[in-house]
Write a protein that holds these residues in place. Structure first.
Motif, short mmCIF file in Angstrom:
data_model
loop_
_atom_site.label_atom_id
_atom_site.label_comp_id
_atom_site.label_asym_id
_atom_site.label_seq_id
_atom_site.Cartn_x
_atom_site.Cartn_y
_atom_site.Cartn_z
N VAL A 234 6.34 -13.10 58.33
CA VAL A 234 7.68 -13.44 57.86
C VAL A 234 8.06 -14.86 58.26
CG1 VAL A 234 10.13 -12.87 57.96
CG2 VAL A 234 8.42 -11.04 57.87
N LEU A 237 6.01 -17.47 56.36
CA LEU A 237 6.46 -17.68 54.98
C LEU A 237 7.74 -18.51 54.93
CD1 LEU A 237 5.73 -14.16 53.47
CD2 LEU A 237 4.69 -16.30 52.73
N PHE A 253 7.45 -10.37 49.27
CA PHE A 253 6.96 -10.01 50.59
C PHE A 253 7.94 -9.05 51.26
CE2 PHE A 253 9.90 -13.40 51.42
CZ PHE A 253 10.36 -13.25 52.72
N THR A 254 7.56 -8.51 52.41
CA THR A 254 8.40 -7.56 53.13
C THR A 254 9.10 -8.28 54.27
OG1 THR A 254 6.83 -5.78 52.62
CG2 THR A 254 8.47 -5.35 54.35
N GLN A 262 1.78 -3.97 55.43
CA GLN A 262 2.82 -4.90 55.01
C GLN A 262 2.68 -6.24 55.73
OE1 GLN A 262 6.32 -2.54 55.88
NE2 GLN A 262 6.42 -1.75 53.78
N ASN A 266 1.97 -9.91 53.93
CA ASN A 266 2.77 -11.12 54.20
C ASN A 266 1.90 -12.30 54.62
OD1 ASN A 266 5.10 -9.70 53.62
ND2 ASN A 266 5.80 -9.56 55.73
#
Length: 319
Positions: A234, A237, A253-254, A262, A266
């Motif tokens: 995360v 990103l 994405f998550t 997940q 990512n």
């Protein structure tokens, strides 16, 4: 029923369509124009004995003829192919054979060109291919340094068109490459930095931490543990988006990954963005980042730092 199946197939194809092209404003960049002229001169000098003159990188290379002759001159590979391929199918067949032989020698981990893109006269793909050929067959040749282009990435789906603009590297910054490449000529300067004593490695790590935080402050986020906070993808990103000036759609994405799959998605997405930007991350695996591997995490962050950071400050701190 057959009509429904056909419509469903069309919708699936529509959802999968991705478009990538150089922004028109970048086409007027003097650095890009210089690179194209240099590559044209290189091709013409290489094929001078065969009386072949190329005037346009896309208009003269798409049918495979010039690339076939380059393959013969540079690699001494002469394929049993017709000299002239007039139909689309014949041109594609020729390109498949020629690019297949070139890829064996260039060994691209993630090719930035394809038979389809070259045949469609895509300038970006053709430039990536030619630069890779020069680097492999004539590494002593100097290409214009630090050539980048703004690239539009568009995805066409049933819900419409989503697009973003990102910077893509065609040739590296020669000065930074010379200053930061180790004495052994390591392709990834971080390999050399990690061989330094613990105190200096800590200096590198702190510099990367400061770099990340300086670029995340606008989002109200702060990083204190590089390995842990980047392991789910995360933060990575979001950092890439901040540095490159694009927004990664939340449905891609998550935001709060709850399981390993997940997190892997990512991180894999982030690494694909870095590869598209031309950064050296080919040896890094998503599972290493997810596993909080220090070396892999530092290499990814250093790839971003090498493009956007102030390397001279880090080097002066280490010397």
């Amino acid at each position: 029923m057959e009509v429904d199946d056909l419509n469903e197939q069309k919708n699936e194809n529509l959802q999968e369509e991705k478009i990538k092209m150089i922004q028109p404003t970048s086409l007027k960049d003097p650095k890009l124009e210089n690179l194209q002229e240099t590559l044209l001169d290189w091709i013409n000098s290489t094929l001078k004995a065969e009386h072949i003159v190329v005037q346009s990188l896309v208009e003269d290379l798409y049918d495979g003829l010039v690339l076939h002759h380059l393959l013969g001159r540079l690699a001494d590979v002469h394929l049993p192919l017709a000299e002239m391929a007039l139909s689309d199918s014949a041109q594609i067949h020729k390109l498949e054979a020629v690019l297949g032989e070139l890829d064996k020698r260039l060994s691209p981990t993630e090719p930035k060109w394809s038979v389809h893109s070259v045949h469609k006269k895509d300038l970006l793909s053709t430039l990536h291919l030619l630069v890779a050929m020069v680097r492999h067959f004539q590494p002593e040749m100097e290409l214009p340094s630090d050539v980048t282009v703004q690239v539009v990435m568009a995805e066409v789906g049933a819900g419409g068109i989503r697009s973003r603009v990102q910077t893509e590297v065609l040739t590296e910054n020669r000065k930074n490459s010379e200053n930061l490449t180790g004495a052994e000529g390591d392709a990834n300067p971080m390999e050399q930095l990690l061989k330094l004593d613990t105190g200096k490695v800590d200096t590198v790590k702190q510099a990367l931490l400061d770099f990340a935080n300086a670029n995340m402050v606008g989002l109200g986020l702060q990083v204190s543990d590089l390995e842990k906070q980047f392991s789910d993808g995360v933060m990575l990103l979001l950092l890439i988006g901040q540095l490159e000036g694009f927004f990664v759609p939340l449905h891609d994405f998550t935001l709060t990954p709850g399981d390993h799959a997940q997190m892997m998605h990512n991180v894999s997405l982030a690494l694909s963005f870095l590869a598209d930007l031309g950064l050296q991350i080919s040896a890094i695996q998503a599972q290493d980042i997810v596993a909080q591997d220090t070396e892999a995490t530092l290499k990814v962050l250093y790839a971003l730092f090498s493009k956007h950071g102030r390397q001279e400050e880090m080097m002066s701190a280490l010397l």
